[in-house]
Scaffold this active site. Structure first.
Site, PDB file in Angstrom:
ATOM      1  N   LYS A  51      23.312  37.823  19.942  1.00 29.78           N
ATOM      2  CA  LYS A  51      23.169  36.607  20.757  1.00 29.78           C
ATOM      3  C   LYS A  51      22.467  35.515  19.944  1.00 29.78           C
ATOM      4  O   LYS A  51      22.881  34.357  19.956  1.00 29.78           O
ATOM      5  CB  LYS A  51      22.376  36.923  22.043  1.00 29.78           C
ATOM      6  CG  LYS A  51      23.185  37.749  23.038  1.00 29.78           C
ATOM      7  CD  LYS A  51      22.343  38.288  24.190  1.00 29.78           C
ATOM      8  CE  LYS A  51      23.165  39.250  25.040  1.00 29.78           C
ATOM      9  NZ  LYS A  51      22.418  39.885  26.122  1.00 29.78           N
ATOM     10  N   GLN A  95      16.605  40.780  28.424  1.00 32.62           N
ATOM     11  CA  GLN A  95      17.559  41.821  28.029  1.00 32.62           C
ATOM     12  C   GLN A  95      17.310  43.090  28.851  1.00 32.62           C
ATOM     13  O   GLN A  95      16.194  43.590  28.907  1.00 32.62           O
ATOM     14  CB  GLN A  95      17.404  42.098  26.515  1.00 32.62           C
ATOM     15  CG  GLN A  95      18.401  43.067  25.951  1.00 32.62           C
ATOM     16  CD  GLN A  95      19.847  42.544  25.990  1.00 32.62           C
ATOM     17  OE1 GLN A  95      20.096  41.354  25.782  1.00 32.62           O
ATOM     18  NE2 GLN A  95      20.790  43.426  26.265  1.00 32.62           N
ATOM     19  N   ASP A 118      22.091  34.289  32.527  1.00 36.89           N
ATOM     20  CA  ASP A 118      22.765  35.581  32.725  1.00 36.89           C
ATOM     21  C   ASP A 118      23.364  35.661  34.130  1.00 36.89           C
ATOM     22  O   ASP A 118      24.159  36.549  34.424  1.00 36.89           O
ATOM     23  CB  ASP A 118      21.765  36.736  32.538  1.00 36.89           C
ATOM     24  CG  ASP A 118      21.983  37.471  31.217  1.00 36.89           C
ATOM     25  OD1 ASP A 118      23.046  37.276  30.603  1.00 36.89           O
ATOM     26  OD2 ASP A 118      21.085  38.237  30.817  1.00 36.89           O
TER      27      ASP A 118
END
Ligand code: NAD
Length: 278
Positions: A51, A95, A118
């Site tokens: 990422k 994460q 997200d």
């Protein structure tokens, strides 16, 4: 059989994003993404590194807050609060998975919904279900872009999703319903999985079990989307589909690697750009 080339599409999307990021930079604005990574899970480290590399390629500023496995929940919440207030940070992601002593819901709910790139905040999930503009989780969003690119019409199609997690299967269900597909969603408690997959025009699998979907489980000319990422004993990466045999039977299929994975990263960049525009 046509291979759904997510890698190629992701590169095209990233080059468009780079152009938009350059325009922002001309106006002295650099889109910024903060990633919070807890513990030293090997797979998570790879995803976070990918990422960060993708951000760099398109010119998005990214910062990774690495925290030890035994971190206190309060410290994570404080970091999120600082990022929420930081005007140089447009997107925040934590994460997953988190260590078991951390309350995942509490952490995700602490992220400002306007920076929730997200799309896991209940506010955004709720808006998605209601078919209102929202941040959409990157993997299902990437799959929708693949359908769009290859002109796969979803209206009235029978779609079977295998895997019902909050981050993959459930948002996928909402997106497909919003696109007027008829959706069947299966999980570990589903009896006779084959009965479900076999009648679907489109099968979407995100479970984490290599070889789960075999050729006898899909109908002729089905469209197969494989989200799974499994590391085999020989070190190779495989999806959840027996690609060699299923690919002979279907009309379209995503490879692993090179299918859904790169699209997930491209959608994270796209969501970060969207957050910057907001
Ligand atoms: P998860 O463990 O949260 O959820 C797995 C889901 O699969 C659950 O709903 C469970 O009930 C179901 N399941 C498990 N075994 C099953 C079986 N035998 N039959 C039917 N259903 C079964 O996992 P997740 O986070 O949703 O991830 C799933 C997979 O997708 C993993 O391999 C993960 O690495 C991969 N993934 C890939 C991307 C990508 O970008 N390609 C992104 C996210 C997740």
């Amino acid at each position: 059989m046509i291979l759904l080339n997510g890698k190629k599409l992701a590169l095209e999307i990233q080059s468009e994003i780079k152009k938009e990021v350059d325009l922002f930079k001309q106006a002295s604005i650099t889109p910024g993404l903060a990633v919070i990574m807890i513990g030293d899970d090997a797979a998570s480290q790879v995803y976070v590194r990918k990422k960060a590399e993708a951000c760099k390629e398109v010119g998005i500023y990214s910062v990774v807050h690495e925290m030890p496995e035994n971190i206190k929940e309060e410290t994570i919440l404080n970091t999120i609060k600082l990022m929420n207030e930081n005007s140089n940070i447009n997107g925040i992601l934590v994460q997953l998975p988190l260590p078991s002593h951390i309350n995942q819901t509490k952490i995700l709910e602490a992220i400002d919904p306007k920076k929730d790139v997200d799309g896991f905040h209940p506010f955004n999930i709720g808006r998605l279900v209601l078919n209102l503009d929202s941040f959409v989780p990157c993997t299902p969003l990437g799959i929708m872009k693949i359908f769009e690119e290859y002109k796969i019409n979803l209206e009235g199609k029978n779609v079977c999703i295998v895997g019902a997690s909050n981050i993959v299967g459930k948002p996928m269900l909402a997106l497909l319903l919003n696109a007027n597909a008829t959706v069947d969603i299966c999980h570990i408690y589903t009896k006779n999985l084959k009965n479900h997959t076999k009648r679907a025009d489109i099968v979407i699998i995100g479970v984490g079990k290599a070889g789960l979907i075999t050729e006898d489980m899909v109908k002729d000319d089905a469209i197969v989307i494989d989200i799974g990422i499994n590391r085999l004993e020989n070190g190779k990466i495989s999806g959840d589909v027996d690609f060699e045999n299923v690919s002979k039977k279907c009309s379209y299929i995503t490879p692993v690697p090179g299918g859904v994975g790169p699209m997930t990263i491209a959608m994270l960049l796209s969501n970060t750009l969207k957050a910057t525009k907001l």
